[in-house]
Design a protein around this motif. Structure first.
Motif, PDB file in Angstrom:
ATOM      1  N   ARG A  32      29.789  11.888  -7.048  1.00  0.00           N
ATOM      2  CA  ARG A  32      30.550  11.081  -6.097  1.00  0.00           C
ATOM      3  C   ARG A  32      29.976  11.154  -4.685  1.00  0.00           C
ATOM      4  NH1 ARG A  32      34.881   8.229  -6.042  1.00  0.00           N
ATOM      5  NH2 ARG A  32      35.255   8.677  -8.240  1.00  0.00           N
ATOM      6  N   ASN A  33      29.172  12.156  -4.399  1.00  0.00           N
ATOM      7  CA  ASN A  33      28.697  12.369  -3.035  1.00  0.00           C
ATOM      8  C   ASN A  33      27.213  12.131  -2.836  1.00  0.00           C
ATOM      9  OD1 ASN A  33      30.892  14.917  -3.556  1.00  0.00           O
ATOM     10  ND2 ASN A  33      31.320  13.498  -1.894  1.00  0.00           N
ATOM     11  N   LEU A  34      26.469  11.823  -3.891  1.00  0.00           N
ATOM     12  CA  LEU A  34      25.023  11.712  -3.758  1.00  0.00           C
ATOM     13  C   LEU A  34      24.510  10.542  -4.597  1.00  0.00           C
ATOM     14  CD1 LEU A  34      22.730  13.267  -2.317  1.00  0.00           C
ATOM     15  CD2 LEU A  34      22.385  14.532  -4.446  1.00  0.00           C
ATOM     16  N   THR A  35      23.746   9.642  -3.935  1.00  0.00           N
ATOM     17  CA  THR A  35      23.187   8.471  -4.600  1.00  0.00           C
ATOM     18  C   THR A  35      21.694   8.389  -4.316  1.00  0.00           C
ATOM     19  OG1 THR A  35      25.267   7.246  -4.368  1.00  0.00           O
ATOM     20  CG2 THR A  35      23.288   5.958  -4.801  1.00  0.00           C
ATOM     21  N   ALA A  36      20.913   8.128  -5.362  1.00  0.00           N
ATOM     22  CA  ALA A  36      19.465   7.956  -5.222  1.00  0.00           C
ATOM     23  C   ALA A  36      19.112   6.511  -5.552  1.00  0.00           C
ATOM     24  CB  ALA A  36      18.720   8.902  -6.156  1.00  0.00           C
ATOM     25  N   THR A  37      18.218   5.925  -4.747  1.00  0.00           N
ATOM     26  CA  THR A  37      17.817   4.532  -4.931  1.00  0.00           C
ATOM     27  C   THR A  37      16.298   4.426  -4.911  1.00  0.00           C
ATOM     28  OG1 THR A  37      19.824   3.745  -3.829  1.00  0.00           O
ATOM     29  CG2 THR A  37      18.000   2.184  -4.027  1.00  0.00           C
ATOM     30  N   LEU A  38      15.769   3.655  -5.856  1.00  0.00           N
ATOM     31  CA  LEU A  38      14.339   3.371  -5.916  1.00  0.00           C
ATOM     32  C   LEU A  38      14.173   1.857  -5.925  1.00  0.00           C
ATOM     33  CD1 LEU A  38      11.467   4.645  -6.295  1.00  0.00           C
ATOM     34  CD2 LEU A  38      11.800   4.271  -8.760  1.00  0.00           C
ATOM     35  N   ALA A  39      13.240   1.342  -5.112  1.00  0.00           N
ATOM     36  CA  ALA A  39      13.062  -0.111  -5.019  1.00  0.00           C
ATOM     37  C   ALA A  39      11.589  -0.470  -4.906  1.00  0.00           C
ATOM     38  CB  ALA A  39      13.815  -0.665  -3.815  1.00  0.00           C
ATOM     39  N   TYR A  40      11.271  -1.644  -5.421  1.00  0.00           N
ATOM     40  CA  TYR A  40       9.978  -2.285  -5.174  1.00  0.00           C
ATOM     41  C   TYR A  40      10.236  -3.408  -4.181  1.00  0.00           C
ATOM     42  CZ  TYR A  40       5.832  -5.179  -5.790  1.00  0.00           C
ATOM     43  OH  TYR A  40       4.701  -5.920  -5.575  1.00  0.00           O
ATOM     44  N   ALA A  41       9.518  -3.405  -3.068  1.00  0.00           N
ATOM     45  CA  ALA A  41       9.762  -4.367  -1.997  1.00  0.00           C
ATOM     46  C   ALA A  41       8.494  -5.135  -1.653  1.00  0.00           C
ATOM     47  CB  ALA A  41      10.292  -3.657  -0.748  1.00  0.00           C
ATOM     48  N   ASP A  42       8.662  -6.417  -1.365  1.00  0.00           N
ATOM     49  CA  ASP A  42       7.565  -7.287  -0.943  1.00  0.00           C
ATOM     50  C   ASP A  42       7.933  -7.861   0.418  1.00  0.00           C
ATOM     51  OD1 ASP A  42       5.696  -9.310  -0.511  1.00  0.00           O
ATOM     52  OD2 ASP A  42       5.589  -9.862  -2.623  1.00  0.00           O
ATOM     53  N   LEU A  43       7.195  -7.445   1.457  1.00  0.00           N
ATOM     54  CA  LEU A  43       7.455  -7.898   2.823  1.00  0.00           C
ATOM     55  C   LEU A  43       6.503  -9.004   3.253  1.00  0.00           C
ATOM     56  CD1 LEU A  43       8.013  -4.457   4.621  1.00  0.00           C
ATOM     57  CD2 LEU A  43       9.574  -5.763   3.153  1.00  0.00           C
ATOM     58  N   GLY A  44       5.571  -9.390   2.398  1.00  0.00           N
ATOM     59  CA  GLY A  44       4.627 -10.434   2.766  1.00  0.00           C
ATOM     60  C   GLY A  44       3.686  -9.981   3.857  1.00  0.00           C
ATOM     61  N   SER A  45       3.493 -10.830   4.850  1.00  0.00           N
ATOM     62  CA  SER A  45       2.585 -10.524   5.958  1.00  0.00           C
ATOM     63  C   SER A  45       3.341  -9.787   7.065  1.00  0.00           C
ATOM     64  CB  SER A  45       1.993 -11.818   6.519  1.00  0.00           C
ATOM     65  OG  SER A  45       1.131 -11.545   7.608  1.00  0.00           O
ATOM     66  N   VAL A  46       2.784  -8.662   7.513  1.00  0.00           N
ATOM     67  CA  VAL A  46       3.388  -7.858   8.584  1.00  0.00           C
ATOM     68  C   VAL A  46       2.318  -7.552   9.624  1.00  0.00           C
ATOM     69  CG1 VAL A  46       4.538  -5.709   9.197  1.00  0.00           C
ATOM     70  CG2 VAL A  46       5.069  -6.815   7.019  1.00  0.00           C
ATOM     71  N   ALA A  47       2.548  -7.978  10.867  1.00  0.00           N
ATOM     72  CA  ALA A  47       1.637  -7.692  11.983  1.00  0.00           C
ATOM     73  C   ALA A  47       0.198  -8.060  11.629  1.00  0.00           C
ATOM     74  CB  ALA A  47       1.737  -6.239  12.412  1.00  0.00           C
ATOM     75  N   THR A  48       0.006  -9.284  11.163  1.00  0.00           N
ATOM     76  CA  THR A  48      -1.281  -9.918  10.862  1.00  0.00           C
ATOM     77  C   THR A  48      -1.881  -9.502   9.519  1.00  0.00           C
ATOM     78  OG1 THR A  48      -2.828  -8.328  11.872  1.00  0.00           O
ATOM     79  CG2 THR A  48      -1.794  -9.932  13.345  1.00  0.00           C
ATOM     80  N   VAL A  49      -1.290  -8.551   8.815  1.00  0.00           N
ATOM     81  CA  VAL A  49      -1.878  -8.060   7.566  1.00  0.00           C
ATOM     82  C   VAL A  49      -1.019  -8.518   6.387  1.00  0.00           C
ATOM     83  CG1 VAL A  49      -2.702  -6.062   6.294  1.00  0.00           C
ATOM     84  CG2 VAL A  49      -2.749  -6.052   8.799  1.00  0.00           C
TER      85      VAL A  49
END
Length: 271
Positions: free
Chosen positions: A240-257
């Motif tokens: 009830r007090n602890l949650t773990a999360t794993l994600a794959y994320a796609d941010l596209g282009s960030v600061a020219t890269v």
């Protein structure tokens, strides 16, 4: 689902969401109309999280805390650190230059409930986030109009128990560049734009949920195109007090890269 799980020791598992990158409770990328912590309408709850993300060319760290008051009001704070690694050197900032930002947030649940009440009446909340870059001179040098700004948003969220499906829609007014890490506004635009964010999640059990999110972004800086973000995540309530999360994320282009895809991990404690 037992009566004790529904009513006794607080909210149902996972229905306080996880901490977003900006500190508000929600789905990771976008806030939901849920209030932080395990407290019900007669109590005060809280949660704190640590988030680590590794992308192709950047590293991201965030720490956040949030307080939920009687399942109605939420107050949050997040510190973000965005490490540019080799890109900082290529941009003349120095290798491993890090952008830092503070975000203070407040959320008010106006009506409805994520779990209870009419099946098709969602919880509805409004929120505000004040964002302050700690690298003012640098973000202005890359074209930002200001190093601080305010986002406004409204969210509608519902868990459809018969299908074990959670849906959320958020509408945000913002002029933040990369969440505000690169300041606010720029040579392309210096006004608040309306952006859409959404989440869908399927609850395999009361402890385990998988889902996906999509977040549209403004594109204010002429030197650095900003793409929409999306992720796919899995969250597990260890207890009830602890949650773990794993994600794959796609941010596209960030600061020219371009091509900034990677893995995010978050550990959240709450009561």
């Amino acid at each position: 689902m037992s009566a004790q799980e529904v009513g006794g020791a607080g909210k149902l598992l996972l229905t306080n969401g996880i901490s977003t990158l900006e500190g508000a409770s929600g789905g990771g990328l976008t806030p939901w109309a849920v209030i932080a912590g395990n407290g019900t309408r007669d109590a005060i709850g809280a949660q704190a999280s640590a988030t680590v993300a590794e992308f192709k060319d950047y590293d991201f760290r965030a720490a956040s805390v949030a307080i939920g008051i009687k399942d109605r009001v939420e107050l949050s704070y997040a510190r973000q650190v965005f490490d540019t690694n080799w890109v900082g050197g290529a941009l003349g900032l120095g290798n491993d230059y890090a952008f830092d930002q503070d975000i203070w947030g407040a959320k008010l649940k106006l009506a409805g409930d994520v779990v209870y009440g009419p099946e098709f009446l969602p919880a509805i909340a409004i929120g505000v986030q004040y964002k302050k870059s700690l690298d003012g001179a640098v973000v202005r040098a890359v074209g930002a109009a200001d190093d601080e700004g305010v986002d406004y948003y409204a969210s509608a969220t519902k868990l459809f128990l018969r299908w074990s499906l959670l849906a959320n829609v958020t509408v945000r007014a913002t002029k933040a560049n990369q969440m505000g890490l690169l300041g606010h506004g720029g040579d392309r635009s210096d006004r608040h734009r309306i952006e859409a964010e959404g989440s869908l999640a399927y609850q395999f059990s009361r402890r385990f949920v998988v889902g996906a999110e999509y977040r549209t972004k403004p594109d204010n800086l002429g030197i650095a195109r900003e793409d929409d973000w999306w992720d796919a995540f899995a969250a597990y309530a260890i207890n009830r007090n602890l949650t773990a999360t794993l994600a794959y994320a796609d941010l596209g282009s960030v600061a020219t890269v371009p091509g900034q895809r990677g893995v995010l991990f978050q550990l959240q404690g709450g009561f």
